[in-house]
Motif scaffolding. Structure first.
Motif, PDB file in Angstrom:
ATOM      1  N   GLY A   1     -13.653  -2.210   4.025  1.00 34.22           N
ATOM      2  CA  GLY A   1     -12.363  -1.860   4.599  1.00 34.22           C
ATOM      3  C   GLY A   1     -11.178  -2.515   3.933  1.00 34.22           C
ATOM      4  O   GLY A   1     -10.030  -2.267   4.322  1.00 34.22           O
ATOM      5  N   SER A   2     -11.396  -3.345   2.936  1.00 36.65           N
ATOM      6  CA  SER A   2     -10.297  -4.059   2.283  1.00 36.65           C
ATOM      7  C   SER A   2      -9.932  -3.375   0.969  1.00 36.65           C
ATOM      8  O   SER A   2     -10.803  -2.861   0.270  1.00 36.65           O
ATOM      9  CB  SER A   2     -10.697  -5.503   2.010  1.00 36.65           C
ATOM     10  N   TYR A   3      -8.648  -3.376   0.650  1.00 35.59           N
ATOM     11  CA  TYR A   3      -8.179  -2.866  -0.630  1.00 35.59           C
ATOM     12  C   TYR A   3      -7.730  -3.977  -1.562  1.00 35.59           C
ATOM     13  O   TYR A   3      -7.164  -3.724  -2.620  1.00 35.59           O
ATOM     14  CB  TYR A   3      -7.042  -1.865  -0.403  1.00 35.59           C
ATOM     15  N   GLN A   4      -7.979  -5.223  -1.149  1.00 32.98           N
ATOM     16  CA  GLN A   4      -7.585  -6.355  -1.984  1.00 32.98           C
ATOM     17  C   GLN A   4      -8.828  -7.004  -2.544  1.00 32.98           C
ATOM     18  O   GLN A   4      -9.779  -7.281  -1.821  1.00 32.98           O
ATOM     19  CB  GLN A   4      -6.855  -7.398  -1.156  1.00 32.98           C
ATOM     20  N   LEU A   5      -8.806  -7.261  -3.832  1.00 28.22           N
ATOM     21  CA  LEU A   5      -9.895  -7.992  -4.455  1.00 28.22           C
ATOM     22  C   LEU A   5      -9.734  -9.492  -4.209  1.00 28.22           C
ATOM     23  O   LEU A   5      -8.627 -10.020  -4.298  1.00 28.22           O
ATOM     24  CB  LEU A   5      -9.916  -7.738  -5.958  1.00 28.22           C
TER      25      LEU A   5
ATOM     26  N   ARG B   1     -10.352   1.632  -3.697  1.00 28.97           N
ATOM     27  CA  ARG B   1     -11.289   0.527  -3.873  1.00 28.97           C
ATOM     28  C   ARG B   1     -12.082   0.669  -5.162  1.00 28.97           C
ATOM     29  O   ARG B   1     -13.298   0.509  -5.187  1.00 28.97           O
ATOM     30  CB  ARG B   1     -12.254   0.477  -2.678  1.00 28.97           C
TER      31      ARG B   1
ATOM     32  N   TYR C   1      -8.939  -2.931 -10.126  1.00 29.33           N
ATOM     33  CA  TYR C   1      -7.534  -2.987 -10.510  1.00 29.33           C
ATOM     34  C   TYR C   1      -7.341  -2.668 -11.988  1.00 29.33           C
ATOM     35  O   TYR C   1      -8.226  -2.880 -12.812  1.00 29.33           O
ATOM     36  CB  TYR C   1      -6.999  -4.413 -10.347  1.00 29.33           C
TER      37      TYR C   1
ATOM     38  N   TYR D   1       0.813  -1.211   0.000  1.00 28.75           N
ATOM     39  CA  TYR D   1       0.000   0.000   0.000  1.00 28.75           C
ATOM     40  C   TYR D   1       0.853   1.271   0.000  1.00 28.75           C
ATOM     41  O   TYR D   1       0.322   2.372  -0.010  1.00 28.75           O
ATOM     42  CB  TYR D   1      -0.935   0.040   1.204  1.00 28.75           C
TER      43      TYR D   1
ATOM     44  N   TYR E   1     -14.555  -6.650  -3.163  1.00 29.56           N
ATOM     45  CA  TYR E   1     -13.912  -6.029  -2.008  1.00 29.56           C
ATOM     46  C   TYR E   1     -14.852  -6.221  -0.828  1.00 29.56           C
ATOM     47  O   TYR E   1     -16.026  -5.872  -0.913  1.00 29.56           O
ATOM     48  CB  TYR E   1     -13.765  -4.520  -2.179  1.00 29.56           C
ATOM     49  N   GLY E   2     -14.321  -6.727   0.278  1.00 31.24           N
ATOM     50  CA  GLY E   2     -15.054  -6.646   1.517  1.00 31.24           C
ATOM     51  C   GLY E   2     -14.863  -5.262   2.117  1.00 31.24           C
ATOM     52  O   GLY E   2     -13.964  -4.523   1.723  1.00 31.24           O
TER      53      GLY E   2
END
Lengths: 111, 113
Positions: free
Chosen positions: B97-101, A97, A100, A50, B94-95
């Protein structure tokens, strides 16, 4: 358009070699990710970052490490390549968010 | 932990047939949902996304998806497929608070001319 460039499209390496996969983005995205893509298994997260010098383990970090010395560059390192690391490696970036942007991928074969 | 399930591994359709690809997720909170497509030899690209509001979202190339919260689903649809839709399709979320897919395992679509 954001460009995400992966240095090699195809790579063949020998078992035990140290392998570097490079990813460079031309926008100011904070978040960068490394996935591997295997048939029937989808995309699995290896590592992500990040911020500069920040790294977090994903779901399958074993056998891999990463480096992020500059914001635009995120490198994936295979410390000692093994045949089970033969795969397609995908780099992705995001500003938050919003989904990508992916690179074209590096197909790595370890022999 | 969040997860995404795509029911079909491989779907084969004739041109002009209607398409529906299933996607179910497991997560109790607010989600943001995506469909990505990977054409043969190309990189993954975004088809459509859902953040909030109208649960029926439209994407590129005539694709749409409907978010049904009660069913934890986000199915992809197209009324009439073309040979050029042959590709692999991935659902992702995305859940909160998450920034990861988190991605599903993908569905390969083959369209026969």
């Amino acid at each position: 358009d954001v460009k995400v460039t992966q240095s090699s499209r195809y790579l063949v390496k020998r078992t035990g070699e140290k392998v570097f996969l490079e990813c460079v983005q031309d926008m100011d995205h904070e978040n960068m990710f490394w996935y591997r893509q295997d048939p029937g298994l989808g995309l699995r997260l290896i590592y992500f970052s990040y911020d500069v010098k920040m790294k977090e383990k994903g779901d399958i970090p074993e056998g891999y490490s990463v480096s992020r010395e500059k914001k635009e560059r995120f490198s994936l390192i295979l410390e000692s390549a093994s045949t089970n690391q033969t795969s397609m490696y995908l780099c992705a970036t995001s500003p938050g968010r919003f989904g990508y942007t992916f690179g074209s991928g590096t197909r790595l074969t370890v022999v | 932990a969040q997860s995404v399930s795509q029911h079909n591994h491989h779907v084969i359709l004739s041109e002009a047939a209607s398409l529906e690809l299933g996607c179910n997720y497991s997560y109790g909170g607010t989600v943001n949902l995506f469909w990505y497509v990977q054409y043969p030899g190309q990189h993954l690209q975004l088809l459509l996304k859902y953040f909030s509001g109208d649960p029926l979202v439209k994407g590129i190339k005539g694709f749409e998806a409907e978010f049904i919260k009660s069913k934890f689903s986000f199915n992809l649809r197209k009324p009439s497929v073309q040979w050029s839709d042959t590709a692999e399709y991935f659902c992702a979320l995305y859940g909160a608070g998450s920034y990861q897919l988190t991605f599903g395992k993908g569905t390969k679509l083959s369209v026969i001319p």
